[in-house]
Scaffold this active site. Structure first.
Site, PDB file in Angstrom:
ATOM      1  N   ASP A 107       0.869  -1.183   0.000  1.00 17.53           N
ATOM      2  CA  ASP A 107       0.000   0.000   0.000  1.00 17.53           C
ATOM      3  C   ASP A 107       0.904   1.231   0.000  1.00 17.53           C
ATOM      4  OD1 ASP A 107      -2.082   1.764   0.230  1.00 17.53           O
ATOM      5  OD2 ASP A 107      -2.672   1.208   2.238  1.00 17.53           O
ATOM      6  N   LYS A 135      -1.667  -2.168  -4.346  1.00 16.17           N
ATOM      7  CA  LYS A 135      -2.665  -1.116  -4.573  1.00 16.17           C
ATOM      8  C   LYS A 135      -2.207  -0.201  -5.685  1.00 16.17           C
ATOM      9  CE  LYS A 135      -5.438  -0.488  -0.540  1.00 16.17           C
ATOM     10  NZ  LYS A 135      -5.774   0.274   0.651  1.00 16.17           N
ATOM     11  N   PHE A 156     -10.280   0.675   0.429  1.00  9.45           N
ATOM     12  CA  PHE A 156      -9.989  -0.156   1.587  1.00  9.45           C
ATOM     13  C   PHE A 156     -10.664  -1.504   1.385  1.00  9.45           C
ATOM     14  CE2 PHE A 156     -10.010  -1.832   5.841  1.00  9.45           C
ATOM     15  CZ  PHE A 156      -8.702  -1.565   6.215  1.00  9.45           C
ATOM     16  N   ARG A 169     -11.252 -11.199   7.894  1.00 10.96           N
ATOM     17  CA  ARG A 169     -10.052 -11.877   7.384  1.00 10.96           C
ATOM     18  C   ARG A 169     -10.410 -13.211   6.737  1.00 10.96           C
ATOM     19  NH1 ARG A 169      -5.350  -9.459   9.416  1.00 10.96           N
ATOM     20  NH2 ARG A 169      -5.470  -8.611  11.515  1.00 10.96           N
TER      21      ARG A 169
HETATM   22  P1  IMP Z   1       1.700  -0.228   3.910  1.00 13.34           P
HETATM   23  O1  IMP Z   1       0.919   1.046   3.869  1.00 13.34           O
HETATM   24  O2  IMP Z   1       2.174  -0.642   2.551  1.00 13.34           O
HETATM   25  O3  IMP Z   1       2.786  -0.151   4.935  1.00 13.34           O
HETATM   26  O4  IMP Z   1       0.670  -1.337   4.362  1.00 13.34           O
HETATM   27  C1  IMP Z   1       0.832  -1.973   5.545  1.00 13.34           C
HETATM   28  C2  IMP Z   1      -0.235  -2.920   5.950  1.00 13.34           C
HETATM   29  O5  IMP Z   1      -1.476  -2.257   6.008  1.00 13.34           O
HETATM   30  C3  IMP Z   1      -0.470  -4.104   5.051  1.00 13.34           C
HETATM   31  O6  IMP Z   1       0.427  -5.137   5.293  1.00 13.34           O
HETATM   32  C4  IMP Z   1      -1.879  -4.477   5.462  1.00 13.34           C
HETATM   33  O7  IMP Z   1      -1.848  -5.312   6.602  1.00 13.34           O
HETATM   34  C5  IMP Z   1      -2.508  -3.156   5.819  1.00 13.34           C
HETATM   35  N1  IMP Z   1      -3.358  -2.654   4.717  1.00 13.34           N
HETATM   36  C6  IMP Z   1      -3.022  -1.826   3.702  1.00 13.34           C
HETATM   37  N2  IMP Z   1      -4.065  -1.606   2.890  1.00 13.34           N
HETATM   38  C7  IMP Z   1      -5.106  -2.313   3.419  1.00 13.34           C
HETATM   39  C8  IMP Z   1      -6.483  -2.500   3.018  1.00 13.34           C
HETATM   40  O8  IMP Z   1      -6.997  -1.989   2.022  1.00 13.34           O
HETATM   41  N3  IMP Z   1      -7.216  -3.310   3.835  1.00 13.34           N
HETATM   42  C9  IMP Z   1      -6.737  -3.920   4.949  1.00 13.34           C
HETATM   43  N4  IMP Z   1      -5.453  -3.777   5.335  1.00 13.34           N
HETATM   44  C10 IMP Z   1      -4.649  -2.972   4.592  1.00 13.34           C
END
Ligand code: IMP
Ligand code: MG
Length: 194
Positions: A107, A135, A156, A169
């Site tokens: 993300d 994403k 999301f 989950r």
């Molecule tokens: P980051 O923003 O790439 O560090 O994302 C970190 C973590 O946020 C991921 O490993 C997921 O566990 C959680 N995450 C990010 N986007 C989503 C989403 O759309 N739904 C649920 N969890 C998310």
């Protein structure tokens, strides 16, 4: 609460999940064909569902040693807090090891970047990354992810390991969740929706 009150749409179907996992398994196997041992580090909780299916598909316990760490940047909400916490600390000597870090979704990239850097500091021979979902956004932290399953829109999403406040989950598909569900404090139970 009915299913249509919670989810906007199914973003990734169960069938797509199965075929994408097979695809990544094949690529991972091929990449590590000449490796003796690979330490796969799975980020709890979200990546566990994907990693379970992936390693069942790879079916090579001799080569892939799987372990789990907890990395969290969301801490319950839908926006990244911008801070990543990891437990347990990496105390092991990783000199010469081949590491494969596995997460559910790329993300902002903050989690993967932080975790990858922490592992790189421990002197492994190689660190690769694998995510099931990416994403479609301008990532805050640009990282080179070695294995990506599927692209998903900037919404999301929940299911197949991804949660909203520890819910959904277990869904066998991935769906985007409605904004009013995110904002209303009241959350339906899983048994209400499937
Ligand atoms: P980051 O923003 O790439 O560090 O994302 C970190 C973590 O946020 C991921 O490993 C997921 O566990 C959680 N995450 C990010 N986007 C989503 C989403 O759309 N739904 C649920 N969890 C998310
Ligand atoms: Mg996660």
């Amino acid at each position: 609460m009915a299913k249509h009150d919670i989810f906007n749409e199914i973003v990734v179907s169960q069938q797509q999940i199965v075929s994408s996992v097979k695809d990544i398994a094949w690529k991972v196997k091929k990449t590590y064909a000449n490796s003796e041992k690979v330490l796969a580090v799975v980020m709890l909780m979200g990546a566990k569902w994907f990693a379970d299916d992936l390693f069942r598909q790879i079916d090579d316990d001799e080569k892939f040693q799987v372990c789990y760490i907890r990395a969290n940047s969301y801490q319950g909400g839908t926006e990244s807090t911008g801070r990543v916490t990891i437990s347990p600390d990496i105390k092991e000597n990783l000199t010469g090891k081949e590491i494969l870090i596995i997460d559910d979704i790329y993300d902002s990239g903050l989690t993967l970047k932080t975790v990858t850097e922490l592992f790189k500091e421990k002197g492994p021979a190689d660190v690769k990354t694998c995510v099931f979902l990416e994403k479609q956004i301008e990532h805050k932290e640009q990282i080179n992810v070695d294995f990506v399953g599927l692209n998903v829109p900037d919404e999301f999403i929940v299911g197949y390991g991804l949660d909203y406040k520890q819910m959904y989950r277990e869904l066998p598909f991935i769906a985007s969740i409605k904004k009013d569900v995110i904002h209303s404090g009241e959350l339906p139970c899983l048994e209400d929706v499937i």
